[in-house]
Design an enzyme around this catalytic site. Sequence first.
Site, PDB file in Angstrom:
ATOM      1  CB  CYS A  77     -17.910  48.780  -3.290  1.00  0.00           C
ATOM      2  SG  CYS A  77     -17.945  46.991  -3.387  1.00  0.00           S
ATOM      3  CB  ILE A  97     -13.654  43.997  -4.565  1.00  0.00           C
ATOM      4  CG1 ILE A  97     -12.439  44.448  -5.383  1.00  0.00           C
ATOM      5  CG2 ILE A  97     -13.236  43.022  -3.465  1.00  0.00           C
ATOM      6  CD1 ILE A  97     -11.469  45.344  -4.618  1.00  0.00           C
ATOM      7  NE  ARG A  98     -15.605  40.298  -0.336  1.00  0.00           N
ATOM      8  CZ  ARG A  98     -16.122  41.035   0.631  1.00  0.00           C
ATOM      9  NH1 ARG A  98     -17.372  40.866   1.008  1.00  0.00           N
ATOM     10  NH2 ARG A  98     -15.405  41.936   1.243  1.00  0.00           N
ATOM     11  NE  ARG A 138     -24.153  43.111   2.137  1.00  0.00           N
ATOM     12  CZ  ARG A 138     -23.722  42.515   3.256  1.00  0.00           C
ATOM     13  NH1 ARG A 138     -24.557  41.882   4.044  1.00  0.00           N
ATOM     14  NH2 ARG A 138     -22.453  42.536   3.568  1.00  0.00           N
ATOM     15  N   GLY A 154     -15.856  48.459   1.691  1.00  0.00           N
ATOM     16  CA  GLY A 154     -15.483  47.824   2.955  1.00  0.00           C
ATOM     17  C   GLY A 154     -16.532  46.776   3.241  1.00  0.00           C
ATOM     18  CD  GLU A 159     -11.745  52.824  -3.965  1.00  0.00           C
ATOM     19  OE1 GLU A 159     -12.529  53.148  -4.877  1.00  0.00           O
ATOM     20  OE2 GLU A 159     -11.923  51.835  -3.229  1.00  0.00           O
ATOM     21  CG  HIS A 181     -13.519  49.267  -5.057  1.00  0.00           C
ATOM     22  ND1 HIS A 181     -13.443  49.621  -3.730  1.00  0.00           N
ATOM     23  CD2 HIS A 181     -14.235  48.125  -5.098  1.00  0.00           C
ATOM     24  CE1 HIS A 181     -14.083  48.729  -2.996  1.00  0.00           C
ATOM     25  NE2 HIS A 181     -14.566  47.800  -3.795  1.00  0.00           N
TER      26      HIS A 181
HETATM   27  N1  GLN Z   1     -19.792  42.866  -0.276  1.00  0.00           N
HETATM   28  C1  GLN Z   1     -19.481  43.963   0.590  1.00  0.00           C
HETATM   29  C2  GLN Z   1     -20.703  44.426   1.363  1.00  0.00           C
HETATM   30  O1  GLN Z   1     -21.803  44.220   0.957  1.00  0.00           O
HETATM   31  C3  GLN Z   1     -18.933  45.115  -0.207  1.00  0.00           C
HETATM   32  C4  GLN Z   1     -17.565  44.791  -0.740  1.00  0.00           C
HETATM   33  C5  GLN Z   1     -16.738  45.998  -1.032  1.00  0.00           C
HETATM   34  O2  GLN Z   1     -17.032  47.107  -0.592  1.00  0.00           O
HETATM   35  N2  GLN Z   1     -15.657  45.798  -1.732  1.00  0.00           N
HETATM   36  O3  GLN Z   1     -20.552  45.035   2.373  1.00  0.00           O
END
Ligand code: GLN
Length: 192
Positions: free
Chosen positions: A79, A136-137, A108, A46, A174, A172
């Site tokens: 994440c 994802i990021r 991050r 998230g 999940e 991830h």
């Molecule tokens: N880049 C987000 C963060 O640092 C994490 C992205 C994710 O959980 N998919 O909060």
Amino acid sequence: MKVGVLAVQGAVSEHLNHLGRCGVNAIAVKEKAALDQVSGLIIPGGESTTIGKLLETFGLAESIRERCCDGSLAVFGTCAGMVLMADEVSDGLPGQPHLGLMKIKVKRNAFGRQRESFETELQFDLFEPALTAVFIRAPKIEEAAAEVEVLARLDEGIVAARQGLMLTTSFHPELTADLRVHQYFIEICKAV
Ligand code: GLN
């Protein structure tokens, strides 16, 4: 045994589904009464800053730290959850909240713009064959103390690690049908 998914923000239902498919009693955790019932807690992906602030607002951060300190709670951060597990965030915002549950330094959004979101076959020490991992990021672990067991690496960074009852992945698990990472976490919860 119950396993909880922190449900203040982020990818909650996907983790609940995976835990259910693994055959465990899975509950959403929004308040202390629910936290008290679980042996393990997943902190989902998230936005780490938002999740961290809500953890403090809901009064859960201190309870999670206490349960981890006395060895009565296993935690799996995915994440954004990895950022929250860290005892150091290398480029966090001022006042970036984190729980400090693992001796790791986390960066991050560590994979840069070109590779903001991607899927790759990841060699994982615990699993054969390799695992399809969705990033994802994603953050990565830049430094880890000796007591941290490195489980997977990608591009010179650590993307999966364990320290006692604490588990974390940059990706991830999940979001794919593969249940192996959740099953591995459930085994850790059984040892609580
Ligand atoms: N880049 C987000 C963060 O640092 C994490 C992205 C994710 O959980 N998919 O909060």
